[in-house]
Design a protein around this motif. Sequence first.
Motif, PDB file in Angstrom:
ATOM      1  N   ALA A   1       0.830  -1.216   0.000  1.00  0.00           N
ATOM      2  CA  ALA A   1       0.000   0.000   0.000  1.00  0.00           C
ATOM      3  C   ALA A   1       0.860   1.260   0.000  1.00  0.00           C
ATOM      4  O   ALA A   1       0.404   2.322  -0.431  1.00  0.00           O
ATOM      5  CB  ALA A   1      -0.932   0.001   1.217  1.00  0.00           C
ATOM      6  N   ARG A   2       2.103   1.117   0.435  1.00  0.00           N
ATOM      7  CA  ARG A   2       3.031   2.254   0.428  1.00  0.00           C
ATOM      8  C   ARG A   2       3.771   2.356  -0.895  1.00  0.00           C
ATOM      9  O   ARG A   2       4.674   3.163  -1.062  1.00  0.00           O
ATOM     10  CB  ARG A   2       4.046   2.106   1.564  1.00  0.00           C
ATOM     11  CG  ARG A   2       3.463   1.956   2.956  1.00  0.00           C
ATOM     12  CD  ARG A   2       3.183   3.236   3.689  1.00  0.00           C
ATOM     13  NE  ARG A   2       4.265   4.153   3.754  1.00  0.00           N
ATOM     14  CZ  ARG A   2       5.068   4.335   4.793  1.00  0.00           C
ATOM     15  NH1 ARG A   2       4.901   3.629   5.894  1.00  0.00           N
ATOM     16  NH2 ARG A   2       6.010   5.251   4.751  1.00  0.00           N
ATOM     17  N   GLY A   3       3.390   1.497  -1.864  1.00  0.00           N
ATOM     18  CA  GLY A   3       3.996   1.546  -3.190  1.00  0.00           C
ATOM     19  C   GLY A   3       5.305   0.781  -3.309  1.00  0.00           C
ATOM     20  O   GLY A   3       6.040   0.954  -4.275  1.00  0.00           O
ATOM     21  N   LEU A   4       5.588  -0.076  -2.321  1.00  0.00           N
ATOM     22  CA  LEU A   4       6.830  -0.848  -2.332  1.00  0.00           C
ATOM     23  C   LEU A   4       6.521  -2.305  -2.642  1.00  0.00           C
ATOM     24  O   LEU A   4       5.375  -2.741  -2.579  1.00  0.00           O
ATOM     25  CB  LEU A   4       7.527  -0.723  -0.970  1.00  0.00           C
ATOM     26  CG  LEU A   4       7.863   0.711  -0.560  1.00  0.00           C
ATOM     27  CD1 LEU A   4       8.298   0.766   0.890  1.00  0.00           C
ATOM     28  CD2 LEU A   4       8.940   1.283  -1.463  1.00  0.00           C
ATOM     29  N   ARG A   5       7.568  -3.042  -2.968  1.00  0.00           N
ATOM     30  CA  ARG A   5       7.395  -4.457  -3.294  1.00  0.00           C
ATOM     31  C   ARG A   5       7.962  -5.318  -2.181  1.00  0.00           C
ATOM     32  O   ARG A   5       8.978  -4.991  -1.589  1.00  0.00           O
ATOM     33  CB  ARG A   5       8.127  -4.794  -4.592  1.00  0.00           C
ATOM     34  CG  ARG A   5       7.531  -4.115  -5.804  1.00  0.00           C
ATOM     35  CD  ARG A   5       8.267  -4.504  -7.052  1.00  0.00           C
ATOM     36  NE  ARG A   5       8.205  -5.959  -7.181  1.00  0.00           N
ATOM     37  CZ  ARG A   5       8.817  -6.633  -8.124  1.00  0.00           C
ATOM     38  NH1 ARG A   5       9.532  -5.997  -9.024  1.00  0.00           N
ATOM     39  NH2 ARG A   5       8.728  -7.936  -8.187  1.00  0.00           N
ATOM     40  N   VAL A   6       7.323  -6.441  -1.959  1.00  0.00           N
ATOM     41  CA  VAL A   6       7.842  -7.458  -1.053  1.00  0.00           C
ATOM     42  C   VAL A   6       8.547  -8.467  -1.966  1.00  0.00           C
ATOM     43  O   VAL A   6       7.916  -9.091  -2.819  1.00  0.00           O
ATOM     44  CB  VAL A   6       6.727  -8.149  -0.245  1.00  0.00           C
ATOM     45  CG1 VAL A   6       7.290  -9.272   0.606  1.00  0.00           C
ATOM     46  CG2 VAL A   6       5.986  -7.129   0.591  1.00  0.00           C
ATOM     47  N   GLU A   7       9.858  -8.556  -1.815  1.00  0.00           N
ATOM     48  CA  GLU A   7      10.641  -9.406  -2.711  1.00  0.00           C
ATOM     49  C   GLU A   7      11.423 -10.445  -1.917  1.00  0.00           C
ATOM     50  O   GLU A   7      11.829 -10.194  -0.784  1.00  0.00           O
ATOM     51  CB  GLU A   7      11.643  -8.556  -3.504  1.00  0.00           C
ATOM     52  CG  GLU A   7      10.965  -7.517  -4.380  1.00  0.00           C
ATOM     53  CD  GLU A   7      11.987  -6.663  -5.129  1.00  0.00           C
ATOM     54  OE1 GLU A   7      13.192  -6.969  -5.094  1.00  0.00           O
ATOM     55  OE2 GLU A   7      11.545  -5.690  -5.744  1.00  0.00           O
ATOM     56  N   GLU A   8      11.630 -11.590  -2.543  1.00  0.00           N
ATOM     57  CA  GLU A   8      12.495 -12.605  -1.939  1.00  0.00           C
ATOM     58  C   GLU A   8      13.933 -12.167  -2.101  1.00  0.00           C
ATOM     59  O   GLU A   8      14.332 -11.688  -3.163  1.00  0.00           O
ATOM     60  CB  GLU A   8      12.310 -13.951  -2.630  1.00  0.00           C
ATOM     61  CG  GLU A   8      10.979 -14.608  -2.312  1.00  0.00           C
ATOM     62  CD  GLU A   8      10.926 -16.017  -2.837  1.00  0.00           C
ATOM     63  OE1 GLU A   8      11.878 -16.791  -2.621  1.00  0.00           O
ATOM     64  OE2 GLU A   8       9.925 -16.335  -3.475  1.00  0.00           O
ATOM     65  N   PRO A   9      14.735 -12.326  -1.032  1.00  0.00           N
ATOM     66  CA  PRO A   9      16.152 -11.975  -1.160  1.00  0.00           C
ATOM     67  C   PRO A   9      16.844 -12.872  -2.194  1.00  0.00           C
ATOM     68  O   PRO A   9      16.504 -14.047  -2.311  1.00  0.00           O
ATOM     69  CB  PRO A   9      16.728 -12.234   0.232  1.00  0.00           C
ATOM     70  CG  PRO A   9      15.552 -12.439   1.129  1.00  0.00           C
ATOM     71  CD  PRO A   9      14.394 -12.780   0.290  1.00  0.00           C
TER      72      PRO A   9
END
Length: 68
Positions: free
Chosen positions: A57-65
Motif C-alpha cells: 500500500a506504500r507503493g513498495l514491493r515485497v521481494e524474496e532476497p
Amino acid sequence: MRTNEVLARLEAAVSALGDVDVSAWPEDTLKEQLGELSAALVALDTSLSRIADGVRARGLRVEEPVPA
C-alpha cells in the motif's frame, strides 16, 4: 513499538518456525493437534498478508532476497 524491536521479533518468529518439522511428529500427535495447528497457520498467514499488504500500500514491493 520501535522498528528495530519489531524486526527482532519477526526474526525470532522466523527462527522459531524454522525449528518446526511436522514430518517428525507421530501421526496420532499430528491428528490430535491438527485443529490447533490449522488455526495457528491461518492466523500466521493472515498476519503476514496484512503486513505485506501494508508494504504494498506504500507503493513498495515485497521481494524474496537473492541468494549470495
